[in-house]
Design a protein around this motif. Structure first.
Motif, PDB file in Angstrom:
ATOM      1  N   THR A 280      30.272 -32.868  40.873  1.00 31.69           N
ATOM      2  CA  THR A 280      30.157 -33.569  39.585  1.00 31.69           C
ATOM      3  C   THR A 280      30.738 -32.737  38.438  1.00 31.69           C
ATOM      4  O   THR A 280      30.565 -33.094  37.266  1.00 31.69           O
ATOM      5  N   SER A 281      31.396 -31.655  38.785  1.00 30.86           N
ATOM      6  CA  SER A 281      31.997 -30.804  37.763  1.00 30.86           C
ATOM      7  C   SER A 281      32.926 -31.625  36.866  1.00 30.86           C
ATOM      8  O   SER A 281      33.671 -32.482  37.345  1.00 30.86           O
ATOM      9  N   GLY A 282      32.871 -31.378  35.564  1.00 28.39           N
ATOM     10  CA  GLY A 282      33.747 -32.102  34.634  1.00 28.39           C
ATOM     11  C   GLY A 282      33.223 -33.476  34.260  1.00 28.39           C
ATOM     12  O   GLY A 282      33.933 -34.256  33.618  1.00 28.39           O
ATOM     13  N   THR A 283      32.007 -33.803  34.666  1.00 29.05           N
ATOM     14  CA  THR A 283      31.466 -35.122  34.289  1.00 29.05           C
ATOM     15  C   THR A 283      30.412 -34.960  33.194  1.00 29.05           C
ATOM     16  O   THR A 283      30.756 -34.655  32.055  1.00 29.05           O
ATOM     17  N   ILE A 284      29.140 -35.099  33.543  1.00 35.53           N
ATOM     18  CA  ILE A 284      28.085 -35.095  32.516  1.00 35.53           C
ATOM     19  C   ILE A 284      27.423 -33.710  32.392  1.00 35.53           C
ATOM     20  O   ILE A 284      27.353 -32.970  33.365  1.00 35.53           O
ATOM     21  N   PRO A 285      26.891 -33.399  31.189  1.00 29.44           N
ATOM     22  CA  PRO A 285      26.053 -32.200  31.088  1.00 29.44           C
ATOM     23  C   PRO A 285      24.782 -32.393  31.915  1.00 29.44           C
ATOM     24  O   PRO A 285      24.196 -33.468  31.924  1.00 29.44           O
TER      25      PRO A 285
END
Ligand SMILES: [Zn+2]
Length: 402
Positions: A280-285
């Motif tokens: 999920t890197s680069g998606t949501i905090p």
């Protein structure tokens, strides 16, 4: 060096004492006067021991309440529990809450409204209790509650995925929510297949879950009386919920570590999310909440993953202001300063909104001031780290104006 619990002095202490905080994860207070047993069950995450005559006040958090909360109720420091409870009852929940919330110095509350066995203040009511003119509250939508409400209404397995996402979007929009939250830690822990489940897998899992009739969460809704809802603990659906959070696009708050005995502690170490965080890197905090005893693991994840943040909510008031500094020191050993946030995770009683803020301010000020005094850190840098951690990091993550 200042004693960590004593009123300490120095510019970092003074700045942090004045700073208007963002409490990025908390709950409302109960809008009723509490019986002594109820109050005591609220100050522990564990079972109480009523027949023994020993109460949850005999714990670090109980000692902290008597030391730091009693004076705000006009009692001497260290007042005995019976006197504390009598004075609390005399003043009434509203005045007690007003005093603690006013003194906490928190002006922004992000309120998780998903867990409501009691009648709690709404986010707006919580922000209004203290009478602080600048105080505002935002809502955090708990995704398990959305899925469980959908199941209670009735849903066909093959419609579950799309209707769950629609219901979550609707809840976010209606309530102006700034984040979503998951209690996957309580339901399955983090030993999950990290990949996104297929549509067919979700339909099949929804069929199993809806047919199982598993109940668990009791929700007391004042108007309707207590009722039970299906408890979302199906591993594929929990995984699907986390991936739905990614699609929703808002920051995701995740319970990790410390909680009541519904937790399996060895399964809620946040490093078990490592593969999912890669995917999920680069998606949501992703905001790891509470973390204890895994604050160092959380610090590691926040250091190596751009999207990971964390806090020590719940932890700091349970360890008390004396020990809070040591936990904060571990949390900040390697962590970039933009990654740690303040929260109280207070639930039910305003003592915890107050104590969480107090333990945070004193612990952080103590460690930063000592570094300034030892010339390991400049004063401007220390003040900036204090403001970032207490307020600005949360404003950046949630897009709030400071
Ligand atoms: Zn919470």
């Amino acid at each position: 060096m200042n004693s960590p619990a004593a009123p300490a002095t120095g510019p970092v202490h003074e700045d942090l004492a004045r700073l208007s905080l963002v409490d990025h994860h908390c709950h409302g207070v109960i809008t009723a006067d509490l019986a002594p047993e109820t109050f005591q069950s609220l100050i522990t995450e564990g079972d109480v021991w009523p027949a023994s005559g020993i109460t949850p006040f005999d714990s670090p958090v109980g000692i902290a309440i008597r030391r730091h909360c009693a004076p705000l109720l006009d009692l001497p420091r260290h007042a005995p529990p019976t006197e504390y409870l009598a004075r609390r009852a005399e003043l009434g929940w509203r005045e007690v809450s007003r005093r603690f919330l006013a003194d906490a110095g928190t002006d922004v509350f992000c309120v998780d409204t998903g867990y409501r066995p009691d009648r709690l203040t709404t986010p707006a009511e919580l922000a209004a209790v203290a009478g602080r003119p600048a105080a505002v509250a935002y809502e955090v939508v708990r995704l398990e509650a959305v899925a469980e409400a959908l199941a209670a209404e009735g849903v066909e397995p093959d419609e579950y995925a799309s209707l769950f996402a629609d219901a979550a979007r609707e809840a976010i929009e209606e309530r102006g929510a700034v984040a979503v939250k998951s209690v996957a830690a309580y339901r399955t822990g983090f030993d999950l297949d990290p990949s996104r489940p297929s549509d067919a897998d979700v339909t099949e899992a929804a069929r199993r879950w809806l047919a199982s009739g598993r109940t668990g969460g009791t929700t007391a809704v004042a108007e309707e009386g207590p009722h039970t809802r299906p408890r979302l603990d199906e591993p594929v659906l929990v995984r699907h919920l986390l991936w739905t959070a990614v699609d929703l696009g808002l920051p995701l708050q995740l319970h990790t570590g410390f909680g009541d005995n519904d937790i399996r502690m060895h399964r809620v170490d946040p490093t078990r999310l490592t593969d999912w965080l890669h995917l999920t890197s680069g998606t949501i905090p992703v905001l790891l909440l509470h973390c204890w005893p895994y604050q160092r693991q959380a610090a590691y994840l926040a250091t190596v993953f751009e999207q990971v943040y964390f806090d020590l909510g719940l932890t700091l008031h349970h360890v008390g202001p004396v020990r809070a500094r040591a936990i904060l020191e571990e949390a900040l050993e390697i962590t970039p300063f933009r990654k740690l946030l303040h929260s109280s995770d207070a639930y039910g009683i305003a003592e915890f909104h107050h104590l969480g803020a107090l333990a945070f301010r004193r612990g952080l000020a103590g460690l930063l001031q000592d570094r300034v005094d030892a010339d390991e850190l400049s004063l401007p840098d220390a003040l900036r780290i204090a403001v970032w951690t207490g307020r600005d990091n949360a404003c950046r993550v949630y897009g709030l104006s400071p």
